[in-house]
Design an enzyme around this catalytic site. Structure first.
Site, short mmCIF file in Angstrom:
data_model
loop_
_atom_site.label_atom_id
_atom_site.label_comp_id
_atom_site.label_asym_id
_atom_site.label_seq_id
_atom_site.Cartn_x
_atom_site.Cartn_y
_atom_site.Cartn_z
N HIS A 281 -18.11 22.16 -6.48
CA HIS A 281 -17.66 20.85 -5.95
C HIS A 281 -18.35 20.52 -4.65
CE1 HIS A 281 -14.69 22.12 -2.87
NE2 HIS A 281 -14.34 23.10 -3.70
N GLU A 327 -12.45 17.67 -5.11
CA GLU A 327 -11.65 18.85 -5.48
C GLU A 327 -10.57 19.09 -4.44
OE1 GLU A 327 -10.14 22.84 -5.59
OE2 GLU A 327 -11.36 22.05 -3.98
N GLU A 328 -10.98 19.00 -3.16
CA GLU A 328 -10.06 19.34 -2.08
C GLU A 328 -8.89 18.35 -1.97
OE1 GLU A 328 -10.21 22.08 -0.93
OE2 GLU A 328 -12.27 22.79 -0.73
N ASP A 355 -16.27 28.56 -7.39
CA ASP A 355 -15.55 27.96 -6.26
C ASP A 355 -14.70 29.02 -5.55
OD1 ASP A 355 -14.54 26.21 -4.41
OD2 ASP A 355 -13.00 25.40 -5.75
N HIS A 426 -11.59 26.85 4.38
CA HIS A 426 -10.85 25.72 4.99
C HIS A 426 -10.72 25.83 6.52
CE1 HIS A 426 -8.64 24.42 1.03
NE2 HIS A 426 -9.92 24.68 0.84
ZN LIG Z 1 -13.22 24.75 -3.26
#
Ligand SMILES: [Zn+2]
Length: 473
Positions: A281, A327-328, A355, A426
């Site tokens: 992604h 995606e996030e 991922d 993240h």
């Molecule tokens: Zn991801």
């Protein structure tokens, strides 16, 4: 059909791959282990383009970049539009304004970052309130409303570092992330003024781990993550007496914008209608440059495209490189693809996504019919030469493959060393230096060999009949 029956079919029909196809896989593997293209693409996506949140100029630039690069490799490229709400981080500020032992005239900074995709800001001067610490939704639910009303609720569920370090990183993550997803709604129902969530990650460098929260539900209170160290500080001080916090968040949810999945096809020679998806992604969170999550996945897919091109390999089925958007923000691009292409799902032969970073690759995870692992034994034997010969079932596929998986498509992802993944995922520390170039090559080798194997195999894959969950309809 049962696994046993399929195993018999596999044994009695022609082998899935001829000796010469297996030989080509070995060549592909050794070429991948010398590849520099993947790391160059990763470096450009992260260092030059930068963070890629949905709707940002950088996300748009990344779409154009990936599309242009894949066109250069002779792939047939198109952009599939998906409307997505743009979210822009504003000011993130938090401080302890009253606590036991406080030195007069001082406050203490709390390291904080708003959770993503949420259009709820605090008033300009912030919210100042007493903190209430809970470690589960059940604990919150057991409290009388007047204990919660007007408070800043801190969800303090510890990420189990030792579990992660023992090789169960995703179990550690799953064990803590639920509160980030649904805590805000429950706290809001109980009358809380705002929500703080302890960072769901293994870092001990006092950095915040952000992520999405369940923004589709109307729970209009602000929410942010604080570092594990700050959560521990608040817990210690709260054991001595009441603690009050001031929280200022000004993130905003903006209009919907046009965004895109990048779709690039290398047409199959015999079955162009049958599709093997190879993907990652393209969007990321805004604090770091999203190297592990998930420029690496996009770079691995692009390097696979480049290796097929360079080695002049045209599989029988279409190899479709996909760079998913959003995606996030809840698999927005992948969910849209699943709906738009629902009628062609029977022709989606298999799908791969990386991922979970680019750590040392040790094999292949398979999500689908249990008989699949037996079928892929010859591929595992090829990959064993480079130490990536493990084949394992995985309960849930990589995130963007969920809409395909529930429509019957077998899903694959590299089996990697993810012990350090949640130290960076993240956070502001998800940057290029966290990817080891040789480990990236190992992942490229797994994905390139597996893509070629899926694109050339002489057998159909067993498929599962699953019920499509409501959120994918
Ligand atoms: Zn991801």
């Amino acid at each position: 059909m049962s696994g046993t029956v399929l195993t018999v079919v596999a044994q009695t029909s022609a082998p899935a791959w001829t000796p010469s196809t297996l030989e080509t896989m070995r060549r592909l593997e050794s070429a991948a282990l010398r590849d520099n293209y993947g790391y160059e693409k990763l470096a450009h996506l992260t260092d030059n383009i930068g963070p890629r949140p949905v709707g940002s100029l950088q996300a748009e630039a990344a779409v154009d970049y990936v599309a242009a690069e894949l066109r250069k490799l002779g792939f047939d490229v198109r952009l599939e539009k998906v409307r997505m709400p743009r979210w822009v981080r504003g000011e993130d500020r938090c401080e302890l304004v009253e606590y036991p032992g406080q030195v007069q005239g001082t406050t203490q900074k709390v390291v904080v970052a708003a959770l993503g995709g949420l259009g709820v800001a605090t008033p300009r001067d912030g919210i100042t309130a007493e903190v209430l610490i809970v470690s589960s939704l059940a604990e919150l639910a057991a409290l009388p409303r007047d204990k919660v009303a007007g408070k800043i609720v801190l969800f303090n569920k510890r990420f189990d570092r030792r579990m992660a370090e023992s090789g169960f990183a995703f179990d550690a993550y799953d064990g803590a992330v639920g509160l980030r997803n649904s805590g805000r709604l429950e706290a809001s129902k109980a009358g809380a003024a705002a929500v703080l969530v302890r960072s769901v990650g293994g870092s001990d460098a006092r950095i915040v781990h952000v992520g999405a929260t369940d923004y589709e539900n109307a729970a209009h209170i602000p929410a942010a993550a604080i570092t594990a160290e700050d959560a521990d500080l608040i817990v210690r001080l709260s054991s001595q007496g009441p603690v009050r916090l001031r929280l200022v968040l000004s993130s905003d949810l903006h209009e919907e914008v046009d965004s895109y999945n990048v779709i690039a096809d290398l047409k199959g020679t015999e079955h162009p209608e049958q599709i093997v998806i190879v993907s990652g992604h393209i969007d990321s969170w805004d604090l770091g440059t999203g190297a592990l999550d998930d420029a690496a996945g996009v770079a691995i897919a692009m390097a696979t495209a480049r290796l097929l091109h360079e080695q002049n390999l045209r599989p029988r089925r279409t190899i479709r490189i996909v760079a998913w958007m959003g995606e996030e923000r809840g698999l927005l691009g992948a969910r849209s693809y699943g709906k738009e292409h629902a009628a062609e799902m029977a022709n989606h032969f298999a799908a791969i996504e990386t991922d979970s970073g680019a750590g040392h690759a040790m094999g292949i995870y398979i999500t689908g019919d249990p008989a699949l692992a037996t079928l892929f034994q010859p591929v595992a034997e090829v990959l064993e030469a480079s130490g990536a010969g493990i084949l394992r079932d995985l309960k849930e596929p990589a995130p963007d493959l969920i809409p395909l998986y529930f429509r019957g498509v077998p899903a694959f992802t590299p089996l990697q060393d993810t012990r350090r993944y949640f130290d960076y995922h993240h956070t502001a520390a998800d940057t290029l230096d966290k990817v080891d170039p040789q480990e990236l090559r190992e992942n490229i080798a797994v994905v390139a060999v597996l893509s070629f194997a899926l694109g050339t195999m002489n057998q159909e894959l067993p498929r599962q009949q699953l019920t499509l969950p409501e959120f994918l309809k």
